[in-house]
Design a protein around this motif. Structure first.
Motif, PDB file in Angstrom:
ATOM      1  N   GLY A   3      94.468 168.238  24.369  1.00 15.80           N
ATOM      2  CA  GLY A   3      94.400 167.450  25.392  1.00 15.80           C
ATOM      3  C   GLY A   3      93.200 167.311  26.123  1.00 15.80           C
ATOM      4  O   GLY A   3      92.889 166.197  26.877  1.00 15.80           O
ATOM      5  N   HIS A   4      92.092 168.104  25.683  1.00 16.91           N
ATOM      6  CA  HIS A   4      90.764 167.765  26.184  1.00 16.91           C
ATOM      7  C   HIS A   4      89.981 168.036  25.051  1.00 16.91           C
ATOM      8  O   HIS A   4      88.852 168.345  25.262  1.00 16.91           O
TER       9      HIS A   4
ATOM     10  N   ARG B  58      86.136 166.002  24.952  1.00 14.21           N
ATOM     11  CA  ARG B  58      85.212 166.329  26.009  1.00 14.21           C
ATOM     12  C   ARG B  58      84.757 167.890  25.701  1.00 14.21           C
ATOM     13  O   ARG B  58      83.491 168.090  25.486  1.00 14.21           O
ATOM     14  N   GLU B  59      85.753 168.618  25.060  1.00 17.14           N
ATOM     15  CA  GLU B  59      85.281 170.146  24.950  1.00 17.14           C
ATOM     16  C   GLU B  59      84.621 170.238  23.558  1.00 17.14           C
ATOM     17  O   GLU B  59      83.927 171.142  23.325  1.00 17.14           O
TER      18      GLU B  59
ATOM     19  N   GLU C 275      96.219 162.453  21.170  1.00 18.82           N
ATOM     20  CA  GLU C 275      95.387 163.297  21.863  1.00 18.82           C
ATOM     21  C   GLU C 275      94.496 162.139  22.687  1.00 18.82           C
ATOM     22  O   GLU C 275      94.245 161.110  21.993  1.00 18.82           O
TER      23      GLU C 275
END
Ligand code: SAJ
Length: 404
Positions: free
Chosen positions: A160-161, A164-165, A51
């Motif tokens: 994958g994000h 941030r999320e 990740e």
């Protein structure tokens, strides 16, 4: 912000990023996993999953002394359950991990503690956690009222994000009672920059299932369209690009199916609790599953003219640029080709994995050099950067729009 002692149950794709984020915010985090190799890896400051940027976060959390991994829970102010919620035979929810985590924290819960279920769960699961804890710890129930809080805050991060999320996304917090919802919402507001929306536990559970079912249904539309286009010999990507120029049309991308631990699983939780009503949701699941074998049949049809075809399958993960194989359509397609065509040599290319039992995992260059047939299954970045001229003379079957 007050430093809290937080016990995170399950150090996977959700638990580990959450635990390390909270540790870097100054909380004392005790992470628990049932796998000793995972615990050892994390305590060394390393990670066991792919990740982006997670390695840096975990290293700093562990080195600061604020994140410790263990096989056993510990006393805490707050418990976060981030364990898997798969389905069992017949697509019924398997709550055994939630139950096991609930049982293992039970001896450590104290009056005033907050227990948060983050795992995506069928409606009623948060109440089940509260009821089980109350039954296991009758000393924490006074005059029929619990002296601890229980809430659901479904994780919503996109693999994958995730980092941030975890911070940016709005969060839904549903309590088993209004006080639980408020206490849990106050906690999330300390590290979430998105809005924290408060409701009851059952609504929060269904809202999360709805999000993933919405996406599954929409991808099913794209997948159905791709099969219609296959029959009519029309380029589905061109059809979608043209249709999407309408101001109120936004068709998603077809692929070899729909994978991951979320979209391929969660809609079944709605179907299993309202099976007569959830007809569209069930059909979408069926369409997305059927797409996998449709791709296999296309490959086998094209491979028939070769005596000993060499087939390069590009991608095994469930989606681009991750290593996660859970419910992966690409994995299923590749495995099915291997089984259906023993005379073929199937070369699997997965840049995010070094090896995989049962598969001949080879570098992209080698696979493209040797293949008669190239099957695009996952749009990994290295595949997109490939020199397309190398595909001339090859049979190309593009299930994910890699070569469009
Ligand atoms: N896919 C397509 N076509 C598309 C988009 C996706 O075929 O246009 C496929 C992907 O290749 C993959 C599957 O769908 O096989 C799922 O991928 P995804 O990126 O849509 O979602 P997940 O499963 O990685 O994460 C989802 C997210 N949910 C929504 O977007 C509504 C995420 O926000 C959730 O937190 C996550 O599920 C979860 O944990 O529930």
């Amino acid at each position: 912000m007050n430093t809290q002692r937080i016990c995170v149950m399950g150090l996977g794709y959700i638990g580990l990023p959450t635990a390390s984020l909270l540790a870097t915010k100054g909380h004392k985090v005790h992470g628990v996993d049932v796998r000793s190799d995972v615990v050892d890896t994390i305590n060394r400051g390393s990670i066991h999953i792919v990740e982006p940027e997670l390695d840096v976060l975990v290293r700093s959390a562990v080195h600061s002394g604020n994140l410790v991994a263990s096989l056993e829970p510990a006393e805490a102010d707050l418990f976060v359950l981030a364990v898997p919620t798969p389905f069992a035979e017949g697509h019924v929810p398997d709550l055994s991990y939630v139950d096991a985590a609930t049982e293992s924290i039970a001896p450590y819960v104290r009056a005033g503690n907050l227990v948060i279920l983050e795992s995506t769960s069928p409606v009623g699961t948060t109440e089940r956690v509260a009821e089980r804890l109350s039954a296991l710890r009758p000393d924490l129930v006074e005059d029929g009222r619990r002296t601890f809080h229980v809430a659901h805050c479904p994780e919503r991060v996109l693999p994958g994000h995730i980092l941030r999320e975890l911070v940016d996304n709005d969060r839904i917090v549903g309590g088993v009672d209004p006080a639980s919802a408020e206490v849990a919402a106050a906690f999330y507001r300390t590290f979430v920059s998105g809005e924290v929306l408060v409701t009851n536990a059952r609504t929060a559970e269904l809202a999360k299932l709805t999000e993933n079912s919405f996406r599954d249904v929409n991808i099913a539309f794209a997948n159905e369209l791709s099969m219609v286009c296959g029959t009519l010999d029309i380029d589905v990507w061109e059809v979608i690009a043209l249709a999407n120029r309408h101001p109120r049309v936004q068709i998603l991308n077809p692929g070899p199916g729909v994978g991951g631990h979320c979209l391929a699983v969660d809609p079944w939780f709605i179907v299993s609790s309202a099976s007569d009503e959830a007809r569209l949701i069930r059909t979408a699941r069926e369409v997305n599953v059927a797409k996998e074998d449709w791709v296999v049949r296309r490959v086998l049809d094209r491979a028939e003219r070769f005596r000993k075809p060499v087939i390069a399958c590009l991608g095994l993960a469930y989606k681009p640029d991750i290593d996660d194989l859970r419910e992966s359509p690409a994995l299923h397609v590749t495995r099915s080709i291997i089984e259906a065509m023993p005379e073929a040599e199937v070369l699997a290319v997965e840049p995010n994995l070094r090896e995989l039992e049962g598969f001949d995992v080879v570098p992209l260059e080698e696979a493209i050099g040797r293949a008669d047939i190239v099957v695009g299954l996952v749009a990994h970045t290295p595949f997109k950067r490939m020199d397309r001229s190398r595909l001339q003379e090859k049979v190309v079957i593009d299930a994910c729009g890699l070569f469009r």
